[in-house]
Design an enzyme around this catalytic site. Structure first.
Site, PDB file in Angstrom:
ATOM      1  CG  ASP A   1      -1.880   1.141   1.303  1.00 31.73           C
ATOM      2  OD1 ASP A   1      -1.723   2.093   0.516  1.00 31.73           O
ATOM      3  OD2 ASP A   1      -2.792   1.099   2.140  1.00 31.73           O
TER       4      ASP A   1
ATOM      5  CG  ASN B   1      -1.742   3.183 -12.352  1.00 28.75           C
ATOM      6  OD1 ASN B   1      -2.431   3.875 -13.104  1.00 28.75           O
ATOM      7  ND2 ASN B   1      -2.242   2.121 -11.716  1.00 28.75           N
TER       8      ASN B   1
ATOM      9  CB  VAL C   1      -9.924   6.229 -18.351  1.00 28.64           C
ATOM     10  CG1 VAL C   1      -9.464   4.814 -18.707  1.00 28.64           C
ATOM     11  CG2 VAL C   1      -8.962   7.264 -18.906  1.00 28.64           C
TER      12      VAL C   1
ATOM     13  CE1 TYR D   1      -8.087  11.265  -8.766  1.00 27.38           C
ATOM     14  CE2 TYR D   1      -9.254  12.564 -10.418  1.00 27.38           C
ATOM     15  CZ  TYR D   1      -8.362  11.556 -10.085  1.00 27.38           C
ATOM     16  OH  TYR D   1      -7.735  10.850 -11.088  1.00 27.38           O
TER      17      TYR D   1
ATOM     18  CE  LYS E   1      -4.637  11.422 -10.029  1.00 25.57           C
ATOM     19  NZ  LYS E   1      -3.495  10.495 -10.173  1.00 25.57           N
TER      20      LYS E   1
END
Length: 271
Positions: free
Chosen positions: A76, A103, A202, A169, A173
């Protein structure tokens, strides 16, 4: 394999975080086809084993004679102790990493500011930002000593523009984008490459996680349009890694044809 020069990947060692599903899994399989060795990291051991098997099969079916070694490590990235002990878990013959693909990451919920659970905020930052930084710091010293290596960070359109219901989020990013840009500038006097891949819409289990397991809600996000797939982004990642050593794709912004921004898309053209 026609999308890139596979010969540049032969025998290279690639480490992929969040490799048990989605973009990470697709990326691992495509690197295996190109003759790379792989170190796959993820939290889910069973899923990780399945992807490792898929990589082994893909390598055999490709007919490539080099590479093909696959190591899996349950880890993790948000756990500092686990990250600090990572090097000791990597097989000795694979410790000279050539490509690091950061990723691992996720988004949870669509709550607005003032309604977001502290645990959701902390979890996203711990994985998407702090985990990415911790893993990068672990390998960048070796990259510098060998004057080689490639860091590929998976960003997002959310790191380019903010949108309602995605404040945390988007913040994570944006942080990834800033970190990536700073890292590239710090390494300008080396042969180390730094790339950020910024996907738009995606369709993976990523959205199912966002909607806390509600697949119907996740499917609605892509209703009426043809979104990108994990394999689409994997091609961009492997393409970046397979460029000549003097070429650095610093930023790759990838959208489905009917998306123009985080909130502007056309839903009448399911290809």
């Amino acid at each position: 394999m026609s999308v890139f020069n596979a010969s540049r990947l032969l025998g290279k060692t690639v480490l992929v975080t969040g490799a048990s599903s989605g973009i990470g899994a697709a990326t691992a399989i495509l690197f295996a086809k190109g003759g790379a060795n792989l170190i796959l990291l993820a939290r889910r051991a069973d899923a990780l084993k399945a992807i490792a098997d898929a990589c082994t099969t893909a390598h055999k079916e490709s007919g490539v004679q080099q590479g093909g070694k696959v190591a899996t490590i349950q880890l993790d990235v948000s756990d500092k102790a686990q990250v600090s002990g990572l090097l000791d878990k990597i097989p000795a013959e694979l410790r000279a990493i050539d490509v690091l693909v950061n990723n691992a990451g996720y988004v949870l919920g669509v709550e607005r500011v003032g309604e977001i659970a502290a645990s959701d905020i902390e979890g996203m930052f711990a994985t998407n930002v702090l985990g990415l930084i911790s893993v990068t710091q672990l390998f960048i010293k070796d990259f510098k000593q060998r004057n080689t290596g490639h860091v590929i960070n998976i960003g997002s359109i959310a790191g380019r523009e903010a949108y309602a219901g995605g404040s945390i989020y988007c913040a994570t990013k944006h942080a990834v984008s800033a970190f990536t840009g700073s890292l590239m500038r710090e390494l300008v006097d080396t042969s180390i490459r730094v790339t950020e891949i910024q996907p738009g819409m995606v369709e993976t289990e990523f959205s199912v996680i966002r909607f806390r397991g509600n697949k119907a809600a996740a499917d609605k996000v892509y209703e009426g349009l043809h979104p990108l797939t994990a394999e689409d982004i994997a091609e961009e990642i492997v393409w970046a890694a397979s460029r000549p050593p003097h070429v650095n794709l610093a930023e790759v912004f990838v959208l489905p044809v009917n998306q123009a921004s985080a909130t502007l898309n056309y839903r009448g053209n399911r290809l």
